[in-house]
Scaffold this motif. Structure first.
Motif, PDB file in Angstrom:
ATOM      1  N   GLY A 146      39.658  21.665 -38.971  1.00  0.00           N
ATOM      2  CA  GLY A 146      38.600  21.213 -38.075  1.00  0.00           C
ATOM      3  C   GLY A 146      37.992  22.304 -37.229  1.00  0.00           C
ATOM      4  O   GLY A 146      37.583  22.047 -36.090  1.00  0.00           O
ATOM      5  N   PRO A 179      34.427  16.957 -38.011  1.00  0.00           N
ATOM      6  CA  PRO A 179      33.750  15.712 -38.396  1.00  0.00           C
ATOM      7  C   PRO A 179      32.231  15.895 -38.368  1.00  0.00           C
ATOM      8  O   PRO A 179      31.672  16.423 -37.409  1.00  0.00           O
ATOM      9  N   ALA A 241      31.694  11.580 -40.255  1.00  0.00           N
ATOM     10  CA  ALA A 241      31.659  11.649 -38.794  1.00  0.00           C
ATOM     11  C   ALA A 241      32.661  10.654 -38.236  1.00  0.00           C
ATOM     12  O   ALA A 241      32.995   9.656 -38.885  1.00  0.00           O
ATOM     13  N   PRO A 242      33.185  10.898 -37.045  1.00  0.00           N
ATOM     14  CA  PRO A 242      34.142   9.948 -36.472  1.00  0.00           C
ATOM     15  C   PRO A 242      33.484   8.599 -36.216  1.00  0.00           C
ATOM     16  O   PRO A 242      32.310   8.516 -35.854  1.00  0.00           O
TER      17      PRO A 242
END
Length: 260
Positions: A146, A179, A241-242
């Motif tokens: 990340g 993300p 994406a979150p």
């Protein structure tokens, strides 16, 4: 174009020899066979000419090296980005020059056991990795999970000839992306246009569906696509994406708030 011919000279030599041999044989063979030999020589010469012209157009005359196409695909720039190479890095310097304020990490994936093409060995001898380049593996990138906004793989992933190795690389790219981050894959595709100009050489490329299967296996989704110079394709693949946090709900009244 000179560099491509330099790294792939055995293929060009083979094409020239095939054309010359066909013409020589046509002078010694009876008429029907001589016609076939001349036709084969003409086909070899035409393929040699078309592939050389296409290489000149894409690598010397198109927008490929200006990276205007990347500015269109990523209007805000690559952000904190990772550049992958497989023995020949021609992307990190122009990208760093265009977006000097965006942090860049370069990882060289070259493995002579997995990357067996003679052209990449010759290219690596002539163009060593840039200073500061990190050695890495397709299944173990030396980058934290990340940590990247963008991963750039410009003519790097196709050097992994085995399907499982390419899928492993995509899984690693998904791991290092934040993300909503993006993997920008730039490759020739095994399609009608490339087959028309490169002939059997187009079998060295992989199809669009091959790349999309690798992306889907890593949880990456196609967000954009752009053709460069008519023969090269850039695919922008995004990490999920979150999910938005659920909206708070009003608490149900408890018994102590009810009238007796």
């Amino acid at each position: 174009m000179r560099e491509v011919v330099r790294y792939n000279w055995p293929l060009y030599a083979a094409g020239g020899l095939a054309a010359g041999a066909g013409l020589l044989l046509s002078r010694r063979l009876p008429r029907p066979a001589a016609g076939l030999a001349r036709a084969g020589a003409a086909a070899a010469a035409a393929l040699l000419a078309s592939s050389t012209a296409a290489t000149w157009w894409v690598y010397d005359r198109s927008e490929l090296r200006t990276f205007d196409w990347l500015a269109e695909l990523l209007p805000a720039g690559p952000g904190e980005h990772l550049v992958l190479s497989s023995g020949l890095d021609e992307a990190s310097r122009p990208v760093a020059a265009r977006w000097p304020q965006h942090p860049q990490t370069v990882v060289d994936l070259y493995d002579p056991v997995l990357m067996t093409e003679g052209s990449i060995r010759r290219a690596r001898r002539h163009v060593p990795p840039a200073p500061g380049t990190l050695p890495g593996r397709h299944d173990r990138l030396p980058v934290a999970t990340g940590s990247a906004d963008t991963v750039l793989a410009v003519f790097a992933a196709h050097e992994l000839r085995r399907t499982g190795d390419r899928h492993g690389l995509f899984a690693e790219c998904a791991r290092v992306l934040r993300p909503g981050g993006r993997l920008v894959l730039v490759e020739h595709l095994r399609d009608a246009a490339n087959t028309a100009v490169y002939g059997p050489g187009a079998q060295h490329f992989f199809s669009r569906q091959d790349w999309l299967r690798a992306a889907a296996g890593a949880g990456l989704h196609l967000a954009a696509q752009r053709r460069i110079g008519g023969l090269v394709t850039a695919l922008v693949l995004t990490a999920p994406a979150p999910a938005p946090a659920p909206a708070p709900t009003a608490a149900a009244p408890t018994g102590k708030h009810l009238a007796p």
